[in-house]
Design a protein around this motif. Structure first.
Motif, PDB file in Angstrom:
ATOM      1  N   PHE A 110     -83.297-112.795  14.527  1.00 37.91           N
ATOM      2  CA  PHE A 110     -83.938-114.374  13.045  1.00 37.91           C
ATOM      3  C   PHE A 110     -82.341-114.522  13.384  1.00 37.91           C
ATOM      4  O   PHE A 110     -82.694-115.703  12.870  1.00 37.91           O
ATOM      5  CB  PHE A 110     -84.509-113.828  12.065  1.00 37.91           C
ATOM      6  CG  PHE A 110     -84.562-114.273  10.745  1.00 37.91           C
ATOM      7  CD1 PHE A 110     -85.518-115.596  11.491  1.00 37.91           C
ATOM      8  CD2 PHE A 110     -84.298-114.439   9.847  1.00 37.91           C
ATOM      9  CE1 PHE A 110     -85.242-116.539  10.236  1.00 37.91           C
ATOM     10  CE2 PHE A 110     -83.840-114.907   8.795  1.00 37.91           C
ATOM     11  CZ  PHE A 110     -84.641-116.623   8.569  1.00 37.91           C
ATOM     12  N   PRO A 111     -81.628-113.659  12.852  1.00 35.04           N
ATOM     13  CA  PRO A 111     -79.744-114.189  12.353  1.00 35.04           C
ATOM     14  C   PRO A 111     -79.463-114.820  13.869  1.00 35.04           C
ATOM     15  O   PRO A 111     -78.042-115.633  13.937  1.00 35.04           O
ATOM     16  CB  PRO A 111     -79.395-113.094  11.576  1.00 35.04           C
ATOM     17  CG  PRO A 111     -80.287-112.347  11.858  1.00 35.04           C
ATOM     18  CD  PRO A 111     -81.352-112.493  12.576  1.00 35.04           C
ATOM     19  N   GLN A 113     -79.978-116.933  15.904  1.00 23.84           N
ATOM     20  CA  GLN A 113     -79.357-118.255  16.152  1.00 23.84           C
ATOM     21  C   GLN A 113     -78.181-119.080  15.835  1.00 23.84           C
ATOM     22  O   GLN A 113     -78.093-120.254  15.699  1.00 23.84           O
ATOM     23  CB  GLN A 113     -81.318-118.999  15.883  1.00 23.84           C
ATOM     24  CG  GLN A 113     -81.701-118.792  14.407  1.00 23.84           C
ATOM     25  CD  GLN A 113     -82.688-119.554  14.502  1.00 23.84           C
ATOM     26  OE1 GLN A 113     -82.734-120.688  14.378  1.00 23.84           O
ATOM     27  NE2 GLN A 113     -83.936-118.425  13.461  1.00 23.84           N
ATOM     28  N   LEU A 114     -77.878-117.811  14.813  1.00 24.04           N
ATOM     29  CA  LEU A 114     -76.900-118.806  14.445  1.00 24.04           C
ATOM     30  C   LEU A 114     -75.666-118.123  14.567  1.00 24.04           C
ATOM     31  O   LEU A 114     -74.314-118.372  14.152  1.00 24.04           O
ATOM     32  CB  LEU A 114     -76.843-117.427  12.505  1.00 24.04           C
ATOM     33  CG  LEU A 114     -77.845-118.369  11.692  1.00 24.04           C
ATOM     34  CD1 LEU A 114     -77.967-118.269  10.320  1.00 24.04           C
ATOM     35  CD2 LEU A 114     -78.117-120.414  10.873  1.00 24.04           C
TER      36      LEU A 114
ATOM     37  N   MET B   1     -85.546-120.541  13.256  1.00 22.48           N
ATOM     38  CA  MET B   1     -85.639-121.624  11.734  1.00 22.48           C
ATOM     39  C   MET B   1     -87.274-121.490  11.918  1.00 22.48           C
ATOM     40  O   MET B   1     -87.769-121.345  11.051  1.00 22.48           O
ATOM     41  CB  MET B   1     -84.754-121.726  11.334  1.00 22.48           C
ATOM     42  CG  MET B   1     -84.876-122.723  10.092  1.00 22.48           C
ATOM     43  SD  MET B   1     -84.641-120.547   8.926  1.00 22.48           S
ATOM     44  CE  MET B   1     -84.926-120.862   7.375  1.00 22.48           C
ATOM     45  N   TRP B   4     -90.000-119.425  12.515  1.00 22.14           N
ATOM     46  CA  TRP B   4     -89.750-118.628  11.125  1.00 22.14           C
ATOM     47  C   TRP B   4     -90.991-118.889  10.342  1.00 22.14           C
ATOM     48  O   TRP B   4     -91.900-119.083   9.446  1.00 22.14           O
ATOM     49  CB  TRP B   4     -88.682-118.943  10.726  1.00 22.14           C
ATOM     50  CG  TRP B   4     -89.165-117.909   8.949  1.00 22.14           C
ATOM     51  CD1 TRP B   4     -89.525-116.307   9.096  1.00 22.14           C
ATOM     52  CD2 TRP B   4     -88.435-118.579   8.107  1.00 22.14           C
ATOM     53  NE1 TRP B   4     -89.287-116.379   7.679  1.00 22.14           N
ATOM     54  CE2 TRP B   4     -88.369-117.635   7.324  1.00 22.14           C
ATOM     55  CE3 TRP B   4     -87.502-119.687   7.719  1.00 22.14           C
ATOM     56  CZ2 TRP B   4     -88.167-117.450   6.241  1.00 22.14           C
ATOM     57  CZ3 TRP B   4     -87.435-120.190   6.569  1.00 22.14           C
ATOM     58  CH2 TRP B   4     -87.589-118.533   5.072  1.00 22.14           C
ATOM     59  N   VAL B 283     -78.399-114.085   5.306  1.00 20.91           N
ATOM     60  CA  VAL B 283     -78.315-113.574   6.483  1.00 20.91           C
ATOM     61  C   VAL B 283     -77.388-115.674   6.754  1.00 20.91           C
ATOM     62  O   VAL B 283     -76.996-114.713   7.651  1.00 20.91           O
ATOM     63  CB  VAL B 283     -79.331-113.077   7.817  1.00 20.91           C
ATOM     64  CG1 VAL B 283     -79.525-112.223   7.158  1.00 20.91           C
ATOM     65  CG2 VAL B 283     -79.766-114.388   8.249  1.00 20.91           C
ATOM     66  N   GLY B 284     -76.896-116.381   6.661  1.00 21.96           N
ATOM     67  CA  GLY B 284     -76.397-117.656   6.844  1.00 21.96           C
ATOM     68  C   GLY B 284     -77.243-118.418   6.543  1.00 21.96           C
ATOM     69  O   GLY B 284     -76.593-119.153   7.362  1.00 21.96           O
ATOM     70  N   PHE B 285     -78.275-118.947   6.642  1.00 22.00           N
ATOM     71  CA  PHE B 285     -78.886-119.464   6.898  1.00 22.00           C
ATOM     72  C   PHE B 285     -78.924-121.062   5.814  1.00 22.00           C
ATOM     73  O   PHE B 285     -78.860-120.965   4.410  1.00 22.00           O
ATOM     74  CB  PHE B 285     -80.740-119.900   7.118  1.00 22.00           C
ATOM     75  CG  PHE B 285     -81.037-119.554   8.271  1.00 22.00           C
ATOM     76  CD1 PHE B 285     -81.238-120.223   9.188  1.00 22.00           C
ATOM     77  CD2 PHE B 285     -80.862-118.022   8.413  1.00 22.00           C
ATOM     78  CE1 PHE B 285     -81.462-120.104  10.739  1.00 22.00           C
ATOM     79  CE2 PHE B 285     -81.234-117.211   9.699  1.00 22.00           C
ATOM     80  CZ  PHE B 285     -81.927-118.313  10.812  1.00 22.00           C
ATOM     81  N   GLN B 289     -80.764-126.353   6.417  1.00 22.31           N
ATOM     82  CA  GLN B 289     -81.627-125.854   7.447  1.00 22.31           C
ATOM     83  C   GLN B 289     -83.232-125.398   6.703  1.00 22.31           C
ATOM     84  O   GLN B 289     -84.102-125.565   7.595  1.00 22.31           O
ATOM     85  CB  GLN B 289     -80.905-124.712   7.937  1.00 22.31           C
ATOM     86  CG  GLN B 289     -79.943-124.825   8.832  1.00 22.31           C
ATOM     87  CD  GLN B 289     -79.158-123.608   9.186  1.00 22.31           C
ATOM     88  OE1 GLN B 289     -78.747-122.636   8.990  1.00 22.31           O
ATOM     89  NE2 GLN B 289     -78.592-123.827  10.682  1.00 22.31           N
TER      90      GLN B 289
END
Lengths: 281, 369
Positions: A110-111, A113-114, B1, B4, B283-285, B289
């Protein structure tokens, strides 16, 4: 000399104002180096999670500065801060916090992509983490079919997927029984030792003290020296483990008596059959 | 994303289906209103189309049949028939007004026909004879069904009692059905036995209808002549104009309803996933986004809703007139294309509610135990 990866200079966090002002964290200074496993302990309400949130760039301090891998985050804008979190910090939560609809491997990715490698680039890292954390056979499983220990291992793998230099863990063993808790602690210990990550862990679990490089004692929002005589050991009536009553956060009262537990899992078992555990102590 | 945001939609297929069906119902309502209106509008010009004339000639100053009256001396039909470009003419008397059938008034086009021009009568019959004589009438089959009137029963046209001698097919409309009587009876009623209302002109092969209209207007005094296309278009426009505002309002309401349903679905999806949003933020989104992910969810629901609406429209709406014969529905591609254009604004509007929630989620709640 090992590099300081996370630094807090005189940080404070106040909530409210005037007479209702609460000083959750008050003038904390700390430096954490790569490869260190540091515990933040202290009584409930002492400001541990607030401190962890500030160090994780999730909450701005009222005053003071936080430096993550050489960057003073007080001057960083929200979008850049999110990117910094994605690449520099891995989070492990007490409640695991896996995304329900995604499989174990999708949660781990999940993370990604960042991260700098992107989802495709992180596939090799995924396989490596699945093997290392013993999750290969469970990679396609949905969170609701995983055990507590497996969920936490998935959460740890997710925290590690982008190879962050800092891991922040909030009570990672709080929802696990003693055996699984021990397993998770050893994984976090190995991450610090083998990967050179700085692991900062908020915990009430006294068993972790043995593997920690340093223990920071937070009380009334400030770091203090911890004296060994401040332990008050009691026995968890369910699993029989030794628990420090003074620092324990999982407790209940039954028949006007206080019972302290190593984890909420033990508390749940106790609440299901209190008479059994009281009579067999 | 994106993965998800979309995977939860498809891991809960029942919830997705219910949301998409709710959107489909509101879109189908829009299509239904539009199809009903268009069906009625087309039915109002069906007589003009079925006559298949090249040019229509009417009283000067008149350019419609719907809501109009026209009187032209019958010798003018003979004069037009003499023109070298003309193959054939036919003429009718016409009146629009209420006809009492089965005790109820039905707003109708009353066509006065004569055996000289036999093809000006009904083009399809279910029962009885097509050409009414004096004292006789041919009514739509659907009107007969709805009122229980049968062949041999009597109906009233203003002050005249007429005997039903035929039931025609394809002539019913909720707004204006077509009733055929003899030219003599209608002539008596309109005190115009030596007049017609409209003259249909059939040109010889190779003759330009536009040039023929100009010639007729030049050579025949006090008449207006329109090509069949222009005449039909003029009547259709008038019919559409009469209901356009209502349909526009219905379309707007239907689209608003669809927007509300998509908004509610998108919001409930996001609201149920607040903890996961907090994790995503932790987590950083970024907010944008996550908002884009919410927009994608809304888009999927809306597009799926439209697909269901197309399916419903082509099955249910096509089948509806067989059980409710008084409804004329015309399901056309442009009704869907206009809705397809509305999809993006609907999804954006709907996801605005979710955007507010996204912005308010505190990533620190990921620490809640």
């Amino acid at each position: 000399m090992t590099k300081t990866i996370l630094q807090a200079n005189n940080i404070s966090k106040y909530f409210g104002s005037g007479v209702s002002e609460v000083r959750a964290v008050n003038g904390v200074n700390l430096k954490i180096k790569r490869g260190e496993l540091v515990l933040i302990m202290g009584p409930s309400g002492s400001g541990k999670t607030t401190l962890l949130s500030m160090l994780g760039a999730l909450l701005s301090p009222t005053s003071g500065e936080i430096i993550i891998d050489g960057t003073d985050i007080s001057s960083v804008k929200e979008a850049a801060l999110a990117a910094l979190r994605a690449q520099k910090i891995g989070f492990v939560f007490q409640a695991f916090n896996l995304l329900e609809a995604l499989t174990a491997e999708e949660n781990i990715l999940f993370p990604a992509q960042l991260g700098t490698e992107g989802t495709q680039g992180a596939k090799k890292r995924l396989d490596e983490l699945l093997t290392r954390l013993g999750l290969t056979a469970r990679r396609k499983a949905l969170p609701n079919t995983l055990s507590g220990g497996e969920k936490q291992r998935v959460a740890i793998a997710r925290a590690l997927i982008n190879r962050p230099p800092i891991i922040l863990a909030d009570e990672p063993t709080g929802n696990l029984d003693s055996h699984k808790g021990q397993e998770v602690m050893m994984i976090l210990h190995d991450i610090a030792r083998d990967d050179g990550c700085a692991v900062l862990m908020v915990t009430h679990d006294p068993r972790v003290e043995e593997i920690a490089d340093r223990i920071l004692w937070l009380e009334d929002g400030a770091l203090r020296d911890r004296k060994s005589e401040q332990h008050s050991w009691v026995i968890d009536p369910v699993c029989g483990m030794r628990v420090d009553e003074w620092t324990a956060s999982v407790m209940t009262e039954y028949n006007d008596k206080k019972f302290v537990f190593c984890s909420s899992r033990c508390l749940s078992r106790f609440e299901a059959r209190p008479e059994y555990y009281v009579n067999n102590r | 994303m994106l993965y998800w945001s979309l995977k939860p939609l498809f891991t809960e297929p029942m919830r997705l289906m219910v949301s998409a069906l709710a959107v489909a119902v509101s879109f189908s309502l829009v299509i239904f209103f539009s199809a009903a209106f268009e069906g009625e509008s087309e039915q109002m010009v069906v007589y003009l189309e079925k006559m298949d004339a090249d040019v229509w000639v009417m009283q000067k100053g008149v350019s419609n049949m719907h809501m109009a009256s026209s009187m032209v001396w019958d010798w003018k039909a003979d004069k037009i028939a003499q023109m070298p470009e003309v193959r054939e003419v036919a003429a009718i008397l016409y009146f629009n007004g209420a006809v009492k059938i089965g005790g109820k008034d039905w707003f109708s086009y009353v066509i006065g026909v004569t055996p000289d021009y036999s093809h000006t009568g009904p083009w399809a019959m279910v029962q009885g004879k097509a050409m009414p004589g004096p004292g006789e009438v041919v009514i739509p089959e659907v009107t007969a069904k709805l009122t229980g009137v049968q062949i041999g029963d009597e109906i009233t046209l203003v002050d005249q009692s007429l005997k039903v001698v035929g039931l025609s097919k394809g002539t019913f409309s909720m707004a204006s059905s077509i009733v055929f009587v003899s030219r003599e009876d209608l002539g008596d009623l309109l005190t115009g036995r030596d007049q017609y209302s409209y003259i249909m002109v059939y040109a010889k092969p190779g003759i330009d209808a536009q040039a023929l209209t100009a010639r007729i207007k030049d050579e025949v005094d006090k008449v207006n002549a329109l090509t069949s296309d222009a005449f039909i278009d003029s009547d259709r426009q008038l019919a559409l104009q009469m209901g356009a505002e209502i349909i526009r309002m219905m379309t707007l309401l239907g689209t608003l309803l669809a927007t509300l349903i998509v908004a509610f679905t998108a919001y409930s999806l996001i609201a149920r996933k607040k903890q996961e949003l907090a994790i995503a933020k932790a987590v950083g989104f970024s907010n944008s986004q996550i908002y884009l992910a919410a927009l994608c969810q809304s888009l999927v629901i809306t597009v799926l809703g439209l697909l269901f609406a197309v399916l419903i429209s082509f099955t249910l709406l096509a089948w509806l007139p067989t059980i409710v014969p008084q409804i004329n529905l015309a399901v056309r591609l442009h009704q869907f294309t206009s809705l397809a254009v509305a999809i993006l604004p609907v999804a954006i509007l709907a996801s605005l509610c979710a955007a507010r929630t996204v912005a308010r989620v505190d990533p620190m709640t990921a620490f809640h135990r």
